[in-house]
Write an enzyme that holds these catalytic residues in place. Structure first.
Site, PDB file in Angstrom:
ATOM      1  N   HIS A  78      58.903  17.214  33.624  1.00  0.00           N
ATOM      2  CA  HIS A  78      59.661  17.940  32.599  1.00  0.00           C
ATOM      3  C   HIS A  78      59.184  17.556  31.190  1.00  0.00           C
ATOM      4  CE1 HIS A  78      62.098  19.595  35.689  1.00  0.00           C
ATOM      5  NE2 HIS A  78      62.754  18.482  35.971  1.00  0.00           N
ATOM      6  N   ASP A 118      57.603  27.116  35.657  1.00  0.00           N
ATOM      7  CA  ASP A 118      57.987  26.515  36.934  1.00  0.00           C
ATOM      8  C   ASP A 118      56.878  25.582  37.417  1.00  0.00           C
ATOM      9  OD1 ASP A 118      59.596  26.022  39.077  1.00  0.00           O
ATOM     10  OD2 ASP A 118      59.276  27.947  40.073  1.00  0.00           O
ATOM     11  N   LEU A 164      56.773  33.167  14.446  1.00  0.00           N
ATOM     12  CA  LEU A 164      57.115  33.475  15.836  1.00  0.00           C
ATOM     13  C   LEU A 164      58.636  33.506  16.032  1.00  0.00           C
ATOM     14  CD1 LEU A 164      56.023  33.746  18.826  1.00  0.00           C
ATOM     15  CD2 LEU A 164      56.465  31.289  19.028  1.00  0.00           C
TER      16      LEU A 164
END
Ligand code: IPE
Ligand code: IPE
Ligand code: MG
Length: 239
Positions: free
Chosen positions: A33, A16, A127
Site C-alpha cells: 500500500h 489493484d 489536474l
C-alpha cells in the site's frame, strides 16, 4: 494524413494488486500500500503531462472495511498521511482535489483534513484529482437518491423532473465529466462497485501489471489502447 493522438480527458483507475506486490517480495501487505501510494503520486504528474484533465483513483471501497482490522487501520493511517502530503502537492502543482464517497464513516480528523484539502484547492486549475474513499457505486446512487428525494420534499418539487442530467448532479461526481478510460491493474476484470453510473460509456483497459509497478510506460500503453478504440456512444461509425 496521420491521425492525431487522442488523449482521454478523464481517466479512472482501479488500483489493484498492492497486496500481491508485497507478497511476491515477502513483505507485509502494508508495504504494498505504501508503494502503491507513491505510484498514485507519480501518476498524478504523468497523466497531467500527457494532457489528461481529470484523474480518479479508487483508494478504499465500501467493501474494504471487511478486511482484517489491522490492514484497515494501516490503510487509514497511510491515507491520512497521504492526504497531508496531498495538500502540499496540490498547492505546488495547482491541483484541485476532491474526495468521492461517504466520508461520514471516516475518522473525524480525516474528515477535517478532507474538507480543508477540498476547500484550499477548489479553484486550482491544474489536474482535477479525485480520490474515492469509502466509496461504493451503489452507495453513491442510494445517497444521491435520498438527497434528490429530500430536496423535492423540502422545495415542493416534483419527482418527474429527475432527468439523467439532474440525477447526476446529486452524485459525488457532480460537475465532473464521465471517465473516457478505465484502467484496472493486477489482472482482475471486474468493476468492484466503482463508478457504476459514470462508466456507462468508458473504454475498459486491463493489465496484469500490479499497481505498485505501474509507470509512465504502462500509462502510454493504456492511452495507445484507447486510441485503437472506436468510440460510438450507441451511434454508427462515420467514415
Ligand atoms: C488495492 O490493492 C488497494 C486496496 C484495495 C486498498 P489490494 O490490497 O486489493 O491488493 P491485492 O488485490 O490483495 O493484491
Ligand atoms: C477494489 O479492489 C477496491 C479498490 C481498489 C480500493 P479490491 O481488491 O478491494 O476488489 P476485489 O475485492 O478484488 O473485487
Ligand atoms: Mg485487490
Amino acid at each position: 494524413m496521420e491521425q492525431e493522438r487522442k488523449i482521454p480527458k478523464h481517466i479512472a483507475i482501479i488500483l489493484d494488486g498492492n497486496g500481491r506486490w508485497a507478497k511476491k517480495r515477502g513483505l507485509p501487505r502494508n508495504a504494498g500500500h505504501v508503494q502503491g501510494s507513491r505510484t498514485v503520486e507519480k501518476m498524478c504528474k504523468e497523466v497531467y503531462n500527457a494532457g489528461v484533465d481529470y484523474l480518479t483513483v479508487y483508494a478504499f471501497s465500501t467493501e474494504n472495511w471487511s478486511r482484517p482490522q489491522s490492514e484497515v487501520d494501516a490503510i487509514m493511517k497511510l491515507l491520512s498521511s497521504y492526504l497531508k502530503d496531498c495538500l502540499k502537492r496540490s498547492k505546488k502543482n495547482n491541483m484541485s482535489v476532491k474526495v468521492l464517497g461517504d466520508i461520514s464513516r471516516l475518522p473525524t480528523e480525516m474528515q477535517e483534513q478532507i474538507k480543508e484539502l477540498e476547500e484550499v484547492s477548489k479553484d486550482f486549475d491544474g489536474l482535477h484529482f479525485q480520490v474515492a474513499l469509502n466509496y461504493g457505486g451503489r452507495d453513491e446512487i442510494i445517497r444521491g437518491m435520498h438527497r434528490a428525494a429530500l430536496d423535492r420534499k423540502e422545495k415542493g418539487l416534483s419527482m418527474e423532473d429527475i432527468t439523467e442530467e439532474e440525477f447526476s448532479s446529486y452524485l459525488d461526481t457532480k460537475d465532473i465529466p464521465d471517465p473516457d478510460l478505465l484502467i484496472r491493474t493486477s489482472g482482475e476484470q471486474r468493476l468492484s462497485n466503482y463508478l457504476l453510473w459514470q462508466l456507462a460509456y468508458a473504454e475498459f483497459y486491463f493489465t496484469d501489471t500490479l499497481w505498485p509497478d505501474f509507470d509512465k510506460k504502462e500509462l502510454e500503453k493504456a492511452i495507445d489502447f484507447y486510441n485503437g478504440r472506436d468510440r460510438r456512444f450507441g451511434g454508427i461509425k462515420e467514415s
